[in-house]
Design a protein around this motif. Sequence first.
Motif, PDB file in Angstrom:
ATOM      1  N   LEU A   2      -5.414  -6.182  -5.435  1.00  0.00           N
ATOM      2  CA  LEU A   2      -4.180  -5.625  -4.868  1.00  0.00           C
ATOM      3  C   LEU A   2      -3.640  -6.497  -3.731  1.00  0.00           C
ATOM      4  O   LEU A   2      -2.437  -6.736  -3.632  1.00  0.00           O
ATOM      5  CB  LEU A   2      -4.463  -4.203  -4.359  1.00  0.00           C
ATOM      6  CG  LEU A   2      -3.251  -3.376  -3.940  1.00  0.00           C
ATOM      7  CD1 LEU A   2      -2.258  -3.235  -5.080  1.00  0.00           C
ATOM      8  CD2 LEU A   2      -3.699  -2.003  -3.465  1.00  0.00           C
ATOM      9  N   MET A  27      -3.695   3.376   0.684  1.00  0.00           N
ATOM     10  CA  MET A  27      -3.099   2.809  -0.540  1.00  0.00           C
ATOM     11  C   MET A  27      -3.516   1.357  -0.746  1.00  0.00           C
ATOM     12  O   MET A  27      -3.249   0.774  -1.784  1.00  0.00           O
ATOM     13  CB  MET A  27      -1.565   2.902  -0.488  1.00  0.00           C
ATOM     14  CG  MET A  27      -1.022   4.292  -0.742  1.00  0.00           C
ATOM     15  SD  MET A  27       0.787   4.292  -0.934  1.00  0.00           S
ATOM     16  CE  MET A  27       1.356   4.006   0.744  1.00  0.00           C
ATOM     17  N   ILE A  29      -2.403  -1.237   0.990  1.00  0.00           N
ATOM     18  CA  ILE A  29      -1.261  -2.138   1.198  1.00  0.00           C
ATOM     19  C   ILE A  29      -1.382  -2.767   2.585  1.00  0.00           C
ATOM     20  O   ILE A  29      -1.379  -2.057   3.592  1.00  0.00           O
ATOM     21  CB  ILE A  29       0.079  -1.371   1.079  1.00  0.00           C
ATOM     22  CG1 ILE A  29       0.238  -0.805  -0.339  1.00  0.00           C
ATOM     23  CG2 ILE A  29       1.251  -2.274   1.437  1.00  0.00           C
ATOM     24  CD1 ILE A  29       1.397   0.154  -0.493  1.00  0.00           C
ATOM     25  N   THR A 183       3.778   8.875  -1.034  1.00  0.00           N
ATOM     26  CA  THR A 183       2.991   7.666  -1.296  1.00  0.00           C
ATOM     27  C   THR A 183       3.212   7.106  -2.702  1.00  0.00           C
ATOM     28  O   THR A 183       3.269   5.890  -2.883  1.00  0.00           O
ATOM     29  CB  THR A 183       1.493   7.948  -1.075  1.00  0.00           C
ATOM     30  OG1 THR A 183       1.132   9.142  -1.786  1.00  0.00           O
ATOM     31  CG2 THR A 183       1.192   8.147   0.400  1.00  0.00           C
ATOM     32  N   HIS A 184       3.358   7.996  -3.693  1.00  0.00           N
ATOM     33  CA  HIS A 184       3.546   7.516  -5.071  1.00  0.00           C
ATOM     34  C   HIS A 184       4.825   6.685  -5.201  1.00  0.00           C
ATOM     35  O   HIS A 184       4.845   5.655  -5.876  1.00  0.00           O
ATOM     36  CB  HIS A 184       3.580   8.701  -6.054  1.00  0.00           C
ATOM     37  CG  HIS A 184       4.722   9.639  -5.857  1.00  0.00           C
ATOM     38  ND1 HIS A 184       4.878  10.405  -4.710  1.00  0.00           N
ATOM     39  CD2 HIS A 184       5.793   9.920  -6.647  1.00  0.00           C
ATOM     40  CE1 HIS A 184       5.989  11.127  -4.817  1.00  0.00           C
ATOM     41  NE2 HIS A 184       6.551  10.852  -5.973  1.00  0.00           N
ATOM     42  N   TYR A 187       4.419   3.223  -3.106  1.00  0.00           N
ATOM     43  CA  TYR A 187       3.593   2.271  -3.845  1.00  0.00           C
ATOM     44  C   TYR A 187       4.381   1.660  -5.011  1.00  0.00           C
ATOM     45  O   TYR A 187       4.444   0.438  -5.174  1.00  0.00           O
ATOM     46  CB  TYR A 187       2.331   2.968  -4.355  1.00  0.00           C
ATOM     47  CG  TYR A 187       1.396   2.054  -5.107  1.00  0.00           C
ATOM     48  CD1 TYR A 187       0.504   1.226  -4.421  1.00  0.00           C
ATOM     49  CD2 TYR A 187       1.398   2.004  -6.498  1.00  0.00           C
ATOM     50  CE1 TYR A 187      -0.352   0.374  -5.105  1.00  0.00           C
ATOM     51  CE2 TYR A 187       0.550   1.156  -7.192  1.00  0.00           C
ATOM     52  CZ  TYR A 187      -0.327   0.349  -6.488  1.00  0.00           C
ATOM     53  OH  TYR A 187      -1.163  -0.498  -7.172  1.00  0.00           O
ATOM     54  N   LYS A 188       5.002   2.525  -5.799  1.00  0.00           N
ATOM     55  CA  LYS A 188       5.778   2.081  -6.974  1.00  0.00           C
ATOM     56  C   LYS A 188       6.897   1.117  -6.562  1.00  0.00           C
ATOM     57  O   LYS A 188       7.109   0.078  -7.193  1.00  0.00           O
ATOM     58  CB  LYS A 188       6.365   3.314  -7.658  1.00  0.00           C
ATOM     59  CG  LYS A 188       7.213   3.061  -8.880  1.00  0.00           C
ATOM     60  CD  LYS A 188       7.733   4.378  -9.435  1.00  0.00           C
ATOM     61  CE  LYS A 188       8.841   4.173 -10.435  1.00  0.00           C
ATOM     62  NZ  LYS A 188       9.456   5.418 -10.860  1.00  0.00           N
ATOM     63  N   ILE A 191       5.408  -2.326  -5.188  1.00  0.00           N
ATOM     64  CA  ILE A 191       4.860  -3.145  -6.275  1.00  0.00           C
ATOM     65  C   ILE A 191       6.000  -3.807  -7.057  1.00  0.00           C
ATOM     66  O   ILE A 191       5.938  -4.996  -7.403  1.00  0.00           O
ATOM     67  CB  ILE A 191       3.964  -2.281  -7.208  1.00  0.00           C
ATOM     68  CG1 ILE A 191       2.658  -1.899  -6.511  1.00  0.00           C
ATOM     69  CG2 ILE A 191       3.689  -3.005  -8.533  1.00  0.00           C
ATOM     70  CD1 ILE A 191       1.705  -3.053  -6.217  1.00  0.00           C
TER      71      ILE A 191
END
Length: 195
Positions: A2, A27, A29, A183-184, A187-188, A191
């Motif tokens: 990651l 996460m 990140i 958070t979902h 993150y999406k 990315i």
Amino acid sequence: MLEDKFRNHTIILASASPRRQQYFKEMGIPFKVQTIPVDEVYPLDLQGEQISNYLAVLKASQFKDKLKENDILVTSDTVVWHNGKSLAKPQDKSEAVAMLKTLSNDWHQVITSVCFTTPLSQKVVAHKTKVKFKELSEGEIRHYVDHYKPFDKAGGYGIQEWIGLIGIEEIQGSYSNVVGLPTHLVYKTLIAMVD
């Protein structure tokens, strides 16, 4: 790995919130924290998601001309929306008590908007979560406000604290969004930006 995905970018989280910082760590990140204070004032005709969108973009505007080529700035704002009204951070004890009394035995919406800014682009995403409180007694409300002093939280409460454990009966949508970061979605979006 990651970390490799983010090696060519610097993620700047413009939030002093320990909860948002913890979510970024969890996460996986890599990020650095940089904050610039801003007066969170918005036009009075805005409603719900429009308020959190506006404030997330306003927080990003403080960094104008400060971002380097590979920087991705993340700013966010959370609004508690109840009966056509935004419940901001309570100014004092009596306001926190009054807010919790209005939320008692009712549904409300928690809306978090997240703004992703680079020197060349800007994108805003938002998530809404519906939350239902049980009927809170005066004693429960006062105990919570006295012991947890929720003056830095929209709506005068933190779902991860005592009041959330004993008072929240139902939730529709993302839990992390109520804490302050969907958070979902974060993150999406990140990315997609670094791919």
